[in-house]
Design an enzyme around this catalytic site. Structure first.
Site, PDB file in Angstrom:
ATOM      1  CB  SER A  24      -1.053  -0.055   1.018  1.00 20.78           C
ATOM      2  OG  SER A  24      -0.157  -0.064   2.339  1.00 20.78           O
ATOM      3  CG  HIS A 157     -41.947  23.902 -12.098  1.00 17.30           C
ATOM      4  ND1 HIS A 157     -42.528  22.607 -11.477  1.00 17.30           N
ATOM      5  CD2 HIS A 157     -42.926  24.424 -11.043  1.00 17.30           C
ATOM      6  CE1 HIS A 157     -43.186  22.543 -10.437  1.00 17.30           C
ATOM      7  NE2 HIS A 157     -43.277  23.731 -10.145  1.00 17.30           N
ATOM      8  CB  SER A 278     -15.580  24.299 -30.674  1.00 16.60           C
ATOM      9  OG  SER A 278     -15.742  23.468 -31.714  1.00 16.60           O
ATOM     10  CE  LYS A 284     -20.359  25.997 -28.714  1.00 11.14           C
ATOM     11  NZ  LYS A 284     -21.451  24.742 -28.775  1.00 11.14           N
ATOM     12  CD  GLU A 291     -20.332  21.685 -20.506  1.00 11.91           C
ATOM     13  OE1 GLU A 291     -20.996  21.918 -21.432  1.00 11.91           O
ATOM     14  OE2 GLU A 291     -18.889  21.276 -21.135  1.00 11.91           O
ATOM     15  CE1 TYR A 318      -6.352  -3.030   8.806  1.00 11.38           C
ATOM     16  CE2 TYR A 318      -5.682  -5.225   8.404  1.00 11.38           C
ATOM     17  CZ  TYR A 318      -5.669  -3.779   7.871  1.00 11.38           C
ATOM     18  OH  TYR A 318      -4.884  -3.372   7.006  1.00 11.38           O
ATOM     19  CE  LYS A 326      -4.439   3.631   4.829  1.00 10.96           C
ATOM     20  NZ  LYS A 326      -5.275   2.380   4.822  1.00 10.96           N
TER      21      LYS A 326
HETATM   22  N1  ARG Z   1      -0.979  -1.526   5.375  1.00  9.31           N
HETATM   23  C1  ARG Z   1      -1.966  -1.850   6.197  1.00  9.31           C
HETATM   24  C2  ARG Z   1      -3.230  -0.913   5.798  1.00  9.31           C
HETATM   25  O1  ARG Z   1      -3.158  -0.038   5.428  1.00  9.31           O
HETATM   26  C3  ARG Z   1      -1.587  -1.498   7.366  1.00  9.31           C
HETATM   27  C4  ARG Z   1      -2.167  -2.278   8.453  1.00  9.31           C
HETATM   28  C5  ARG Z   1      -1.810  -3.741   8.401  1.00  9.31           C
HETATM   29  N2  ARG Z   1      -2.424  -4.658   9.341  1.00  9.31           N
HETATM   30  C6  ARG Z   1      -2.338  -5.927   9.276  1.00  9.31           C
HETATM   31  N3  ARG Z   1      -2.835  -6.629  10.246  1.00  9.31           N
HETATM   32  N4  ARG Z   1      -1.892  -6.396   8.137  1.00  9.31           N
HETATM   33  O2  ARG Z   1      -4.467  -1.346   6.181  1.00  9.31           O
END
Ligand code: ARG
Length: 464
Positions: A24, A157, A278, A284, A291, A318, A326
């Site tokens: 990540s 309207h 355009s 134009k 838009e 988790y 993200k």
């Molecule tokens: N790269 C992971 C994330 O963003 C970090 C957390 C990882 N935790 C785990 N138990 N693998 O979620």
């Protein structure tokens, strides 16, 4: 393969493709400053609680300081082999200061770390978004002051319904954006609670002072349940929702601006530096920016739904799925900030076509309600006034005339109560200035409201 984080348990090294698929770092690298900040606070607390020595704490802090400057200068050797930003920082620290660097992960897990980093990072982006909204509110409100008394067609309207002041329309947008800012403030209170100390899921056997860390990091408090804390992403959904709402508002504003600058409406001008031409039609002048804002709102709504779907099936606590939050939220925030910014700049070039706005506001029997209210002020029940004025409009339409072109004799064929003063009452100027109740369109109200808004915007700025 350098990653030794869990090599104690594994015989084999991670498959290259798996690493590539699961890393990540390319997304969460933006969390590095938050990650360093959190680690600094964490090690200070570890020292205060007697888990590391003063010397160790100082060495780690000096290392983190160095890491920060290396990272800021683009000199930190980031590697996807360490999977994410958190393990990159930890490994870089160990490389830099040696064995003592291995102590930073005492009493924490990446599960509570990533949640804490994200809250800090999002808190900052939220402030940036709020500041953008405030700038836009200022622009709109300044325009409302400028145009507080200019007559503009008000629509229902998408048909001309009643005259309004242009300032009143602009302040309607101001209200939308003010709610967006308030919504962000609410989201901030959800974000600003610290999960650190929840460790993997159940907390830690180490005695920690979580409140101390929370205070150092500017959190309002600490989370109350470690299992919820490491799996909660509600604050991200809340932020995505706030973004979606803002984009919905910007999209509606864009749509109105697009219509108004269309020569068939001819209500406003936008500077040509904010328009595009355009490739084939030399004549134009297109509203592409608007838009695009309208178009981009789609992805931001979609992101809100993506987050809901991402979370809906997750058991506590988790799960790696959470890593996918993200990209989604960062895209929403980026799009929202850049959209507010460009619309704000575009709006600063807006000019009202006063004459045409006035002309259009007078069409479509826009003051028919004023005539009905005029009759009711003379004792006619409103339903009857409505009926009488309906007949006046029907008559005018058949003669292709406006109401103000009728003679008093013609008016009197509909009601004897209509006097010479009627022409004043059915003028657009009278129509708007008579609407003086709180929230109505009179120039006086608009000016007063606009000045109030500007003074709040000003006040809050000095507070900060
Ligand atoms: N790269 C992971 C994330 O963003 C970090 C957390 C990882 N935790 C785990 N138990 N693998 O979620």
């Amino acid at each position: 393969m350098k990653n030794k984080t869990w090599s104690g348990r594994f015989k084999k090294q991670i498959n290259e493709d798996v690493l590539d698929f699961s890393q990540s770092l390319t997304v969460d690298i933006v969390l590095y400053e938050a990650d360093i900040l959190v680690t600094e606070a964490h090690v200070e607390m570890l020292y205060e609680c007697g888990h590391i020595s003063l010397k160790e704490m100082r060495k780690i802090r000096a290392g983190l300081k160095k890491l920060r400057s290396l990272a800021n200068n683009g000199e930190l050797p980031w590697s996807v082999e360490f999977e994410d930003v958190h393990m990159n920082i930890e490994n870089a620290l160990v490389d830099l200061i040696g064995e003592v660097g291995k102590k930073i992960h005492l009493g924490r897990s990446r599960n509570d770390l990533v949640a804490t980093d994200m809250r800090i990072y999002l808190r900052e982006l939220l402030d940036v978004t709020s500041a953008e909204i405030r700038e836009f509110r200022k622009t709109i409100t300044n325009l409302a002051v400028k145009y507080h008394a200019n007559i503009f067609p008000g629509y229902t309207h998408l048909q001309i319904a009643q005259p309004v002041t242009f300032g009143h329309h602009l302040l309607a947008w101001q209200e939308m954006m003010a709610r967006d800012e308030q919504r962000l403030n609410n989201v901030k209170s959800m974000i600003n609670v610290m999960p650190l100390g929840s460790a993997a899921l159940s907390g830690t056997s180490l005695k920690l002072d979580r409140s101390m860390v929370a205070k150092k990091l500017g959190f309002d408090g600490v989370t109350k349940n470690s299992m919820d804390a490491v799996s909660d992403r509600d604050y991200i959904v809340d932020f995505a929702h706030a973004n979606a709402m803002t984009m919905m508002h910007l999209s509606r504003i864009s749509e109105e601006l697009i219509l108004w600058m269309n020569p068939q409406f001819n209500l406003i001008e936008i500077d040509e530096s904010f328009c595009t031409g355009s490739s084939i039609m030399p004549q134009k002048k297109n509203p592409d920016v608007l838009e695009l804002v309208r178009g981009k709102s789609g992805a931001v709504y979609g992101n809100l739904m993506s987050l809901f779907v991402l979370l809906k099936g997750l058991p506590l606590t988790y799960n790696r799925d959470l890593q996918e939050d993200k990209n989604i939220i960062f895209e929403s925030i980026d799009t929202t900030i850049s959209s507010i910014d460009i619309i704000n700049k575009l709006m600063q070039t807006l000019k009202l076509n006063k004459e045409n706005a006035h002309y259009l506001a007078e069409t479509s029997f826009s003051t028919a309600t004023d005539l009905a209210e005029y009759l009711s002020a003379k004792g006619v029940a409103f339903r009857d006034s409505h009926h009488i004025v309906g007949s006046v409009v029907k008559y005018c339409e058949s003669k292709n005339m406006s109401m103000k072109q009728l003679t008093i004799q013609e008016f009197n064929t509909f009601s004897k109560l209509i006097d010479n003063d009627v022409y004043k009452y059915i003028s657009v100027e009278h129509s708007v200035s008579a609407r003086k109740n709180i929230g109505s369109t009179s120039p006086k109200n608009v000016l007063k409201n606009a000045k109030q808004v500007l003074s709040t915007l000003h006040k809050n700025k000095t507070k900060k």
